[in-house]
Design a protein around this motif. Sequence first.
Motif, PDB file in Angstrom:
ATOM      1  N   GLU A  33      47.728 -90.076 125.305  1.00 10.12           N
ATOM      2  CA  GLU A  33      48.116 -91.264 126.082  1.00 10.12           C
ATOM      3  C   GLU A  33      48.310 -92.498 125.203  1.00 10.12           C
ATOM      4  OE1 GLU A  33      45.890 -92.488 129.624  1.00 10.12           O
ATOM      5  OE2 GLU A  33      45.246 -90.378 129.744  1.00 10.12           O
ATOM      6  N   TYR A  34      47.970 -92.334 123.926  1.00 11.14           N
ATOM      7  CA  TYR A  34      47.985 -93.501 123.038  1.00 11.14           C
ATOM      8  C   TYR A  34      48.999 -93.336 121.911  1.00 11.14           C
ATOM      9  CZ  TYR A  34      43.870 -95.152 125.438  1.00 11.14           C
ATOM     10  OH  TYR A  34      43.023 -95.604 126.397  1.00 11.14           O
ATOM     11  N   GLU A  62      48.893-102.570 125.401  1.00  5.01           N
ATOM     12  CA  GLU A  62      49.773-101.558 125.991  1.00  5.01           C
ATOM     13  C   GLU A  62      51.062-101.384 125.179  1.00  5.01           C
ATOM     14  OE1 GLU A  62      48.577-102.030 130.728  1.00  5.01           O
ATOM     15  OE2 GLU A  62      50.504-102.806 130.013  1.00  5.01           O
ATOM     16  N   VAL A  81      51.991 -96.840 128.591  1.00  2.95           N
ATOM     17  CA  VAL A  81      51.882 -97.022 130.043  1.00  2.95           C
ATOM     18  C   VAL A  81      53.177 -96.678 130.776  1.00  2.95           C
ATOM     19  CG1 VAL A  81      50.055 -98.744 129.873  1.00  2.95           C
ATOM     20  CG2 VAL A  81      52.480 -99.476 129.796  1.00  2.95           C
ATOM     21  N   ARG A 111      47.887 -98.212 124.363  1.00  2.00           N
ATOM     22  CA  ARG A 111      47.980 -97.234 125.438  1.00  2.00           C
ATOM     23  C   ARG A 111      49.423 -97.170 125.950  1.00  2.00           C
ATOM     24  NH1 ARG A 111      46.656 -96.559 131.045  1.00  2.00           N
ATOM     25  NH2 ARG A 111      46.467 -98.815 131.306  1.00  2.00           N
TER      26      ARG A 111
END
Lengths: 414, 414
Positions: free
Chosen positions: B127-128, B99, B82, B80
């Motif tokens: 988002e990834y 993350e 971040v 992910r």
Amino acid sequence: MRGFKALTPIAEAQKVVLSALRHTPTVERIPTPSAVGLYAAEDVASPIDVPPFDRAAFDGYAVRSADTLGASRTNPILLRIVGKVLPGGEYPSELKPGEAVEIATGAPLPKGADAVVPYEEAAARGEYVEVYKPVPVFYYVSRRGEDVAAGEVVVKKGRRIKPWDVGVLTSVGIREVSVFKISAAIISTGNELVELEDAPPPPGKIVNSTRHVISALLRELGAESFYLGLVPDDEEAIYNAVREALAKFDIVITTGGVSVGEPDYVIKAVSRLRPEVLVHGIAARPGRPNSAAVVRGKPIVMLSGFPVASIVGFEVFVKPIILHMVGAKEEPAPVVRAVLTRRVTTPINVRSFVRVRVFRKGGVLYAEPLAVTGSGVLSTLTRGNGLLVIPENREGYDEGDEVDVILLAPVEDA
Amino acid sequence: MRGFKALTPIAEAQKVVLSALRHTPTVERIPTPSAVGLYAAEDVASPIDVPPFDRAAFDGYAVRSADTLGASRTNPILLRIVGKVLPGGEYPSELKPGEAVEIATGAPLPKGADAVVPYEEAAARGEYVEVYKPVPVFYYVSRRGEDVAAGEVVVKKGRRIKPWDVGVLTSVGIREVSVFKISAAIISTGNELVELEDAPPPPGKIVNSTRHVISALLRELGAESFYLGLVPDDEEAIYNAVREALAKFDIVITTGGVSVGEPDYVIKAVSRLRPEVLVHGIAARPGRPNSAAVVRGKPIVMLSGFPVASIVGFEVFVKPIILHMVGAKEEPAPVVRAVLTRRVTTPINVRSFVRVRVFRKGGVLYAEPLAVTGSGVLSTLTRGNGLLVIPENREGYDEGDEVDVILLAPVEDA
């Protein structure tokens, strides 16, 4: 890879930039002794003959050559010594037949004399001197103007003035010369930068070292640099700074803000100035981000913010541009042939600049390539004393290959 | 021949003078950017690690390498995203398992991260980010101190500081460095001389050009020159001038008054200072009158008053002396191999310095020897762009011989 789509080959980048230049730096007259290292802005001709008068080229006797006709070892001719003349002196009257004047190298030949008989070819006998052989007219005489004739060009336009040029110029009495006054603006960008005065930098920040490198390289090239300060990473701010600098300086140099991954504010700002030419990135390693533009005939060079890469950009763009603007040729660099201590692999179609350490061992010169990847680059500047340029059509060199290396500092002993 | 009885071979003259030197110039601390061209008076060590922190060596994603274990094209691992960190920025918290943080080259690695996956080896999915292969610890990470470690010497004592050295020194936050402040006094003698300001000179007089040549050569060598003026051809006056200068300067240089045929006031005056070493004349052509002495460990160089000969004396004595006093090596000079266009004859047991014009024709470099005799020497300085040094054991070179030429200015096109 993100970032630059088409990297321009160095030769092409230089050609397109240089051919768009339409600017010549200001000319100023300065005292001749201050002109060393600067570029002559016009041909300089000698106002006088050198020597300014016929003078002795050897220590001996000033004579009338006609007087020595028929002289030989067995029948020497005797001339009366009527005086002596030293450099800076002058024989007060005219030499008459049968007379000689003792004369030192560089002293003006007395009126009436037309030759010098060296001490070795004569012998003093009290008030007289014996001459053992006939001497031709102007024997051991430096003729007026034989070295430099009045009107002769002694320094050509575009020449980088050397210490010995100053010797010639001052010898002929030239007190001032016209030289190009080359001014370069340096604008640094990069929010991560702090100035040297604020060292050590807070965490995450680094010292703006590149501006000092570029300033020093400019000075070595005979140009004056003006540091306009740190400009924030902001297109508008950079645009204003470059635009204002362009009006005042011969060349505008930015550092930073052109690397892959950095927001391209500098390129965007310069693009807004409507350049005739814009080269965005070059096929160089290191130094890929270095870019250049020409706006209404004036050059803007956008250098990498990293010292090592910025030096490549300086060599590729700044130096040729400045030399072109003043009509000068590049000064020769020391090059040696050395044996590579290990293989160097470089990408094809890219000109690679590899720092090497050149050392002598058993009478042979070797070149040890220093790290070419990673961040291990700053130290290569001080550990290395040479530069290996690998052309676009090669993928490197093998261990044991003989290569040409540009020497940047003295060779070391192994 | 009158004058010098025994001319000292150059190598011997240099050895005897250098080994008698017992003087070191003053050391001063100056701002680092002003130190270019000067000589480091001490080893300079880096106070910090470079990089100062682990940082990205490529644009991509900072990750925990352990998270990428088992990743493959068919089974990518999803992390992910971040946040994002740019150079000069900092990721505010610690990277947790699973993350990733987008990161630009040069940006500090977030806490918890230990590798960078380049954009090319991953793919953003909203988002990834998908990672396609496992990466080892420190993959594309520049480690703290990997370039320069704290305590490492970056500039050695005696090194002539280069523009890129300033890059390294300022990068590690060194604001001031200790350099040698080398001061040279220049005293000119010769009643035939007038200063440049008084040009054109009255009949029989010439401009003191040599002092300007020597001053420029000193500046190029990183020494400061102080001209003490014209001293009359008078032993007492010269003695006083040299004695006073010797107390104040690192090296005292006289010009003029040492040629054959000139009254040898300079040599006499220097002899009165009771030198440990006195070399009167060297086996050089031109440049025979150049002389040197060492008085209580300090050097005095007595140069010819003629510009061309004085340059030889500068190279033979002044340059080696100054380099020796600061513990520096001579910087490399550009040398090329060229074909002689005509024969050059030189005396045996003498080192000859022949000015040549180097030009390129049909891809071949040629060297044309310029006048070596007569007064036709001043012009060889501007007409020539190279120097051919003919060693003591040769009587010259033949037309067509390949010779090594020191390049003093750019090669010309024929």
